[in-house]
Design a protein around this motif. Structure first.
Motif, mmCIF file in Angstrom:
data_model
loop_
_atom_site.group_PDB
_atom_site.id
_atom_site.type_symbol
_atom_site.label_atom_id
_atom_site.label_comp_id
_atom_site.label_asym_id
_atom_site.label_seq_id
_atom_site.Cartn_x
_atom_site.Cartn_y
_atom_site.Cartn_z
ATOM 1 N N CYS A 42 0.829 -1.210 0.000
ATOM 2 C CA CYS A 42 0.000 0.000 0.000
ATOM 3 C C CYS A 42 0.858 1.253 0.000
ATOM 4 C CB CYS A 42 -0.934 -0.028 1.206
ATOM 5 S SG CYS A 42 -2.073 1.373 1.287
ATOM 6 N N TRP A 43 1.929 1.246 0.813
ATOM 7 C CA TRP A 43 2.795 2.431 0.850
ATOM 8 C C TRP A 43 3.407 2.691 -0.517
ATOM 9 C CZ3 TRP A 43 7.712 3.857 -0.296
ATOM 10 C CH2 TRP A 43 8.139 5.098 0.177
ATOM 11 N N LEU A 44 3.918 1.654 -1.165
ATOM 12 C CA LEU A 44 4.548 1.831 -2.469
ATOM 13 C C LEU A 44 3.523 2.262 -3.512
ATOM 14 C CD1 LEU A 44 6.974 1.686 -4.323
ATOM 15 C CD2 LEU A 44 6.579 -0.777 -4.577
ATOM 16 N N ASP A 45 2.337 1.678 -3.483
ATOM 17 C CA ASP A 45 1.289 2.058 -4.419
ATOM 18 C C ASP A 45 0.947 3.539 -4.280
ATOM 19 O OD1 ASP A 45 -0.733 1.597 -6.398
ATOM 20 O OD2 ASP A 45 -2.223 1.504 -4.797
ATOM 21 N N GLU A 46 0.804 3.996 -3.050
ATOM 22 C CA GLU A 46 0.464 5.402 -2.821
ATOM 23 C C GLU A 46 1.615 6.325 -3.216
ATOM 24 O OE1 GLU A 46 -0.735 5.649 1.243
ATOM 25 O OE2 GLU A 46 -2.691 4.697 0.862
ATOM 26 N N ALA A 47 2.844 5.901 -2.947
ATOM 27 C CA ALA A 47 3.993 6.732 -3.319
ATOM 28 C C ALA A 47 4.129 6.827 -4.836
ATOM 29 C CB ALA A 47 5.274 6.159 -2.709
ATOM 30 N N LEU A 48 3.931 5.721 -5.540
ATOM 31 C CA LEU A 48 3.992 5.738 -7.003
ATOM 32 C C LEU A 48 2.879 6.608 -7.574
ATOM 33 C CD1 LEU A 48 4.742 1.971 -7.738
ATOM 34 C CD2 LEU A 48 6.317 3.895 -8.032
ATOM 35 N N ALA A 49 1.695 6.540 -6.983
ATOM 36 C CA ALA A 49 0.579 7.360 -7.449
ATOM 37 C C ALA A 49 0.891 8.838 -7.261
ATOM 38 C CB ALA A 49 -0.690 6.977 -6.698
ATOM 39 N N LEU A 50 1.525 9.176 -6.141
ATOM 40 C CA LEU A 50 1.838 10.573 -5.866
ATOM 41 C C LEU A 50 2.898 11.095 -6.818
ATOM 42 C CD1 LEU A 50 1.057 12.833 -3.908
ATOM 43 C CD2 LEU A 50 2.885 12.060 -2.390
ATOM 44 N N GLU A 51 3.934 10.297 -7.073
ATOM 45 C CA GLU A 51 5.028 10.769 -7.926
ATOM 46 C C GLU A 51 4.701 10.676 -9.410
ATOM 47 O OE1 GLU A 51 9.869 10.340 -8.490
ATOM 48 O OE2 GLU A 51 8.790 8.807 -7.366
ATOM 49 N N TYR A 52 4.054 9.591 -9.825
ATOM 50 C CA TYR A 52 3.877 9.338 -11.259
ATOM 51 C C TYR A 52 2.433 9.362 -11.735
ATOM 52 C CZ TYR A 52 8.660 7.608 -10.803
ATOM 53 O OH TYR A 52 10.005 7.504 -10.543
ATOM 54 N N GLY A 53 1.482 9.274 -10.833
ATOM 55 C CA GLY A 53 0.095 9.078 -11.262
ATOM 56 C C GLY A 53 -0.079 7.611 -11.618
ATOM 57 N N GLY A 54 0.061 7.286 -12.885
ATOM 58 C CA GLY A 54 0.043 5.898 -13.302
ATOM 59 C C GLY A 54 1.458 5.348 -13.378
ATOM 60 N N HIS A 55 1.609 4.090 -13.022
ATOM 61 C CA HIS A 55 2.887 3.390 -13.154
ATOM 62 C C HIS A 55 2.585 1.918 -13.338
ATOM 63 C CE1 HIS A 55 6.849 1.710 -12.243
ATOM 64 N NE2 HIS A 55 7.363 2.923 -12.353
ATOM 65 N N ARG A 56 3.324 1.249 -14.206
ATOM 66 C CA ARG A 56 3.035 -0.150 -14.532
ATOM 67 C C ARG A 56 3.050 -1.048 -13.303
ATOM 68 N NH1 ARG A 56 4.975 -5.034 -15.785
ATOM 69 N NH2 ARG A 56 7.105 -4.590 -15.081
ATOM 70 N N TRP A 57 3.915 -0.759 -12.365
ATOM 71 C CA TRP A 57 4.028 -1.616 -11.189
ATOM 72 C C TRP A 57 2.793 -1.565 -10.300
ATOM 73 C CZ3 TRP A 57 9.698 -0.536 -9.208
ATOM 74 C CH2 TRP A 57 10.601 -1.103 -10.129
ATOM 75 N N ARG A 58 2.017 -0.480 -10.369
ATOM 76 C CA ARG A 58 0.921 -0.311 -9.414
ATOM 77 C C ARG A 58 -0.103 -1.440 -9.518
ATOM 78 N NH1 ARG A 58 -2.084 5.012 -9.425
ATOM 79 N NH2 ARG A 58 -2.837 4.063 -7.483
ATOM 80 N N GLU A 59 -0.381 -1.919 -10.724
ATOM 81 C CA GLU A 59 -1.398 -2.959 -10.872
ATOM 82 C C GLU A 59 -0.981 -4.262 -10.211
ATOM 83 O OE1 GLU A 59 -1.560 -4.798 -14.966
ATOM 84 O OE2 GLU A 59 -0.284 -3.050 -15.389
ATOM 85 N N HIS A 60 0.318 -4.460 -10.021
ATOM 86 C CA HIS A 60 0.808 -5.702 -9.433
ATOM 87 C C HIS A 60 0.929 -5.625 -7.918
ATOM 88 C CE1 HIS A 60 1.520 -6.922 -13.491
ATOM 89 N NE2 HIS A 60 2.411 -5.966 -13.683
ATOM 90 N N LEU A 61 0.664 -4.469 -7.339
ATOM 91 C CA LEU A 61 0.789 -4.311 -5.895
ATOM 92 C C LEU A 61 -0.473 -4.732 -5.154
ATOM 93 C CD1 LEU A 61 2.720 -0.927 -5.893
ATOM 94 C CD2 LEU A 61 3.615 -3.166 -5.195
ATOM 95 N N ARG A 62 -1.537 -5.067 -5.902
ATOM 96 C CA ARG A 62 -2.754 -5.568 -5.288
ATOM 97 C C ARG A 62 -2.680 -7.088 -5.269
ATOM 98 N NH1 ARG A 62 -3.433 -1.428 -8.632
ATOM 99 N NH2 ARG A 62 -4.396 0.469 -7.796
ATOM 100 N N PRO A 63 -2.986 -7.712 -4.130
ATOM 101 C CA PRO A 63 -2.829 -9.162 -4.001
ATOM 102 C C PRO A 63 -3.532 -9.973 -5.077
ATOM 103 C CG PRO A 63 -3.248 -8.174 -1.866
ATOM 104 C CD PRO A 63 -3.439 -7.083 -2.889
ATOM 105 N N SER A 64 -4.618 -9.436 -5.637
ATOM 106 C CA SER A 64 -5.375 -10.186 -6.637
ATOM 107 C C SER A 64 -4.758 -10.114 -8.018
ATOM 108 C CB SER A 64 -6.810 -9.653 -6.721
ATOM 109 O OG SER A 64 -6.814 -8.279 -7.088
ATOM 110 N N GLN A 65 -3.691 -9.324 -8.163
ATOM 111 C CA GLN A 65 -3.074 -9.124 -9.468
ATOM 112 C C GLN A 65 -1.669 -9.714 -9.462
ATOM 113 O OE1 GLN A 65 -4.637 -7.787 -12.094
ATOM 114 N NE2 GLN A 65 -6.477 -7.584 -10.844
#
Length: 208
Positions: A181-204
């Protein structure tokens, strides 16, 4: 470890254990960062490393330079170049990368990275909106301090190279929900979208 040629001379990294032994004499916080920090989080070796990175707080730089008084130490000033860093000099704020070797003309042995902080809060140098308590920045394991893997991944997320993608894939299964969650939120803040974000959810699951 591989020998890597650069415009400023070759890299022949010291074994991580030797660098750690050297920094145990530093009377200031320090931690293993870079690819080795990811490998320590994974708990096994899975790729070669072209260098060894140790991070410290910028405010402790003079103590670091004193520790390395017998070494040939150069600062990336300006970034993309190198120049000697004499004992006692406070580096400009734009300098965050330092190369170290035993003597002039020898191979480079390890890097020191300068991190930012305000009081007891770590501040991400690329985006000061991203912060966290210094107490949560590092993890002590087997007597070695290393940067939290989600923070190292944030550094690696800018234009990730194949080795960064490999590091992400290898360490992802070890990240709990809080770190993801921390990394997802940090990536969202810095980049908006980032390819890694979709893989940070356990279902992905991560797909190569």
């Amino acid at each position: 470890m591989p020998r890597i040629e650069t415009p400023w001379g070759p890299w022949e990294p010291m074994p991580l254990a030797e660098v750690v032994a050297l920094f145990r004499d530093l009377a200031a916080p320090w931690w293993v960062s870079g690819g080795y920090a990811i490998e320590l989080a994974v708990g096994r070796s899975f790729r070669e490393h072209g260098d060894v990175d140790i991070s410290v707080l910028r405010r402790d730089q003079l103590a670091v330079r004193e520790l390395l008084a017998g070494w040939d130490v150069h600062a990336a000033d300006p970034p993309g170049t190198l120049r000697p860093w004499p004992v006692g000099e406070v580096l400009p704020a734009h300098v965050h990368d330092i190369w170290v070797r035993e003597h002039p003309g020898g191979p480079w042995r390890f890097q020191v990275m300068l991190d930012e902080a305000e009081g007891e809060t770590w501040v991400y140098r690329r985006d000061a909106r991203i912060r966290r308590p210094l107490s949560t920045l590092t993890i002590r394991e087997d007597g070695v301090m290393r940067i939290a893997p989600e923070v190292q991944l944030l550094f690696k997320a800018k234009n990730p190279r194949p080795k960064d993608e490999r590091d992400f894939a290898e360490v992802l299964p070890t990240l709990d929900a809080v770190r993801r969650c921390w990394l997802d939120e940090a990536l969202a803040l810095e980049y908006g979208g980032h390819r890694w974000r979709e893989h940070l959810r356990p279902s992905q699951p991560l797909i190569d």
